[in-house]
Design a protein around this motif. Structure first.
Motif, PDB file in Angstrom:
ATOM      1  N   LEU A  50     -12.913   0.925   1.032  1.00 34.89           N
ATOM      2  CA  LEU A  50     -12.606   0.173  -0.191  1.00 34.89           C
ATOM      3  C   LEU A  50     -11.910  -1.133   0.190  1.00 34.89           C
ATOM      4  CD1 LEU A  50     -12.294  -0.051  -3.311  1.00 34.89           C
ATOM      5  CD2 LEU A  50     -10.094   1.115  -3.041  1.00 34.89           C
ATOM      6  N   LEU A  51     -12.410  -2.234  -0.342  1.00 38.71           N
ATOM      7  CA  LEU A  51     -11.789  -3.540  -0.126  1.00 38.71           C
ATOM      8  C   LEU A  51     -11.417  -4.112  -1.488  1.00 38.71           C
ATOM      9  CD1 LEU A  51     -14.334  -4.884   2.499  1.00 38.71           C
ATOM     10  CD2 LEU A  51     -11.991  -4.140   2.943  1.00 38.71           C
ATOM     11  N   VAL A  52     -10.133  -4.356  -1.689  1.00 38.10           N
ATOM     12  CA  VAL A  52      -9.654  -4.910  -2.960  1.00 38.10           C
ATOM     13  C   VAL A  52      -9.230  -6.350  -2.712  1.00 38.10           C
ATOM     14  CG1 VAL A  52      -8.027  -4.678  -4.855  1.00 38.10           C
ATOM     15  CG2 VAL A  52      -8.835  -2.634  -3.652  1.00 38.10           C
TER      16      VAL A  52
ATOM     17  N   HIS B  26     -10.853   7.962  -8.591  1.00 36.57           N
ATOM     18  CA  HIS B  26     -10.613   6.698  -9.263  1.00 36.57           C
ATOM     19  C   HIS B  26      -9.238   6.165  -8.881  1.00 36.57           C
ATOM     20  CE1 HIS B  26     -13.908   7.722 -12.106  1.00 36.57           C
ATOM     21  NE2 HIS B  26     -13.417   8.941 -12.027  1.00 36.57           N
ATOM     22  N   ILE B  27      -9.195   4.857  -8.635  1.00 33.07           N
ATOM     23  CA  ILE B  27      -7.925   4.165  -8.486  1.00 33.07           C
ATOM     24  C   ILE B  27      -7.880   3.113  -9.592  1.00 33.07           C
ATOM     25  CG2 ILE B  27      -6.416   2.805  -6.994  1.00 33.07           C
ATOM     26  CD1 ILE B  27      -8.000   3.804  -4.593  1.00 33.07           C
ATOM     27  N   THR B  28      -6.962   3.259 -10.524  1.00 32.58           N
ATOM     28  CA  THR B  28      -6.848   2.283 -11.611  1.00 32.58           C
ATOM     29  C   THR B  28      -5.898   1.162 -11.198  1.00 32.58           C
ATOM     30  OG1 THR B  28      -5.061   3.568 -12.601  1.00 32.58           O
ATOM     31  CG2 THR B  28      -7.282   4.022 -13.376  1.00 32.58           C
TER      32      THR B  28
ATOM     33  N   GLU C  25      -8.897  -7.216  -7.615  1.00 32.32           N
ATOM     34  CA  GLU C  25      -7.588  -6.666  -7.945  1.00 32.32           C
ATOM     35  C   GLU C  25      -7.464  -6.445  -9.451  1.00 32.32           C
ATOM     36  OE1 GLU C  25      -4.451  -9.226  -6.697  1.00 32.32           O
ATOM     37  OE2 GLU C  25      -2.868  -7.766  -7.102  1.00 32.32           O
ATOM     38  N   GLY C  26      -6.878  -5.305  -9.820  1.00 30.76           N
ATOM     39  CA  GLY C  26      -6.694  -5.000 -11.238  1.00 30.76           C
ATOM     40  C   GLY C  26      -7.794  -4.131 -11.830  1.00 30.76           C
ATOM     41  N   LYS C  27      -8.949  -4.109 -11.179  1.00 24.55           N
ATOM     42  CA  LYS C  27     -10.062  -3.286 -11.662  1.00 24.55           C
ATOM     43  C   LYS C  27      -9.887  -1.839 -11.193  1.00 24.55           C
ATOM     44  CE  LYS C  27     -12.411  -6.810 -13.326  1.00 24.55           C
ATOM     45  NZ  LYS C  27     -12.581  -7.015 -14.771  1.00 24.55           N
TER      46      LYS C  27
END
Lengths: 114, 113
Positions: free
Chosen positions: B109-111, B76-78, B15-17
């Motif tokens: 994608l796994l956050v 990209h997901i910031t 998380e946060g990356k």
């Protein structure tokens, strides 16, 4: 605004049986698509309608699949007879006339052929 | 032959990356490319569209690039969040007239919190 509606959500049939799926697109959307999504793959276009006319059905297995869009609104997709490899999610999508590049998808019908 | 390739392996990030997903294609000349999000048991949801003459597009925490020379798009997901966990599909226009999309296989994608 209501989204694209599909029914049923799930269907289990035996091979060689027939099955039909129904789609109601977003009101005012002239373009309607049916996709097949096999587990682990992206959606694959089966047929595209513009109003009640077929634009592209080049990937529709016409020996067993048929689709219609009477009156340019609702659509049905039929498989007759079903094969094991037809097990997939069948997605319906629609596009508005002035933003036709964007597709709005329904929740899909999950078909299992035994 | 024509191909659209996305990384089939899941992408795990904290998380946060920033999450970066790749879409490569061969033997297509798309007028535009789209990214969709798909959650389990649901249909894809449109996120962003980028045209062949655009290099970059942004929407909130999302950014898409499109390099027609490399035949590649990056998504990209910031400041990623656990709620961003989903499968992301790239789709390109076949550029044959009426909009006909060809989809990639998607990247999961796994956050993690």
């Amino acid at each position: 605004e209501a989204g694209v509606a599909q029914s049923p959500r799930y269907k289990i049939i035996e091979k060689r049986q027939s099955v039909a799926f129904w789609c109601n697109p977003i009101s005012g959307h002239a373009t309607l698509y049916w996709y097949q999504q096999i587990l682990g793959q992206g959606p694959k276009l089966l047929i595209q309608f513009q109003n009640n006319g077929v634009v592209d059905d080049s990937q529709l297995p016409k020996d067993r699949f048929s689709a219609e869009r009477l009156k340019g609104v609702d659509s049905t997709l039929k498989i007759q007879p079903a094969k094991l490899e037809d097990s997939a999610v069948y997605l319906c999508a629609s596009s508005p006339p002035r933003a036709w590049e964007t597709q709005y998808f329904g929740p899909g019908t999950r078909l299992l052929v035994l | 032959s024509q191909k659209i390739e996305q990384n089939s392996e899941a992408l795990n990030i904290q998380e946060g990356k920033t999450a970066t997903l790749t879409c490569n294609y061969t033997n297509y000349s798309p007028a535009y490319l789209q990214w969709y999000r798909q959650d389990p048991g649901r249909g894809p949801v449109f996120l962003l569209l980028i045209r062949e003459n655009e290099k970059e597009k942004r929407k909130e925490r999302l950014k898409v690039t499109f390099d027609t020379t490399l035949k590649q798009s990056l998504f990209h997901i910031t400041a990623s969040q656990p709620a961003d966990s989903a499968t992301y599909l790239c789709a390109l226009d076949k550029n044959t007239g009426f909009q006909k999309l060809v989809f990639g296989t998607g990247t999961r994608l796994l956050v993690s919190p």
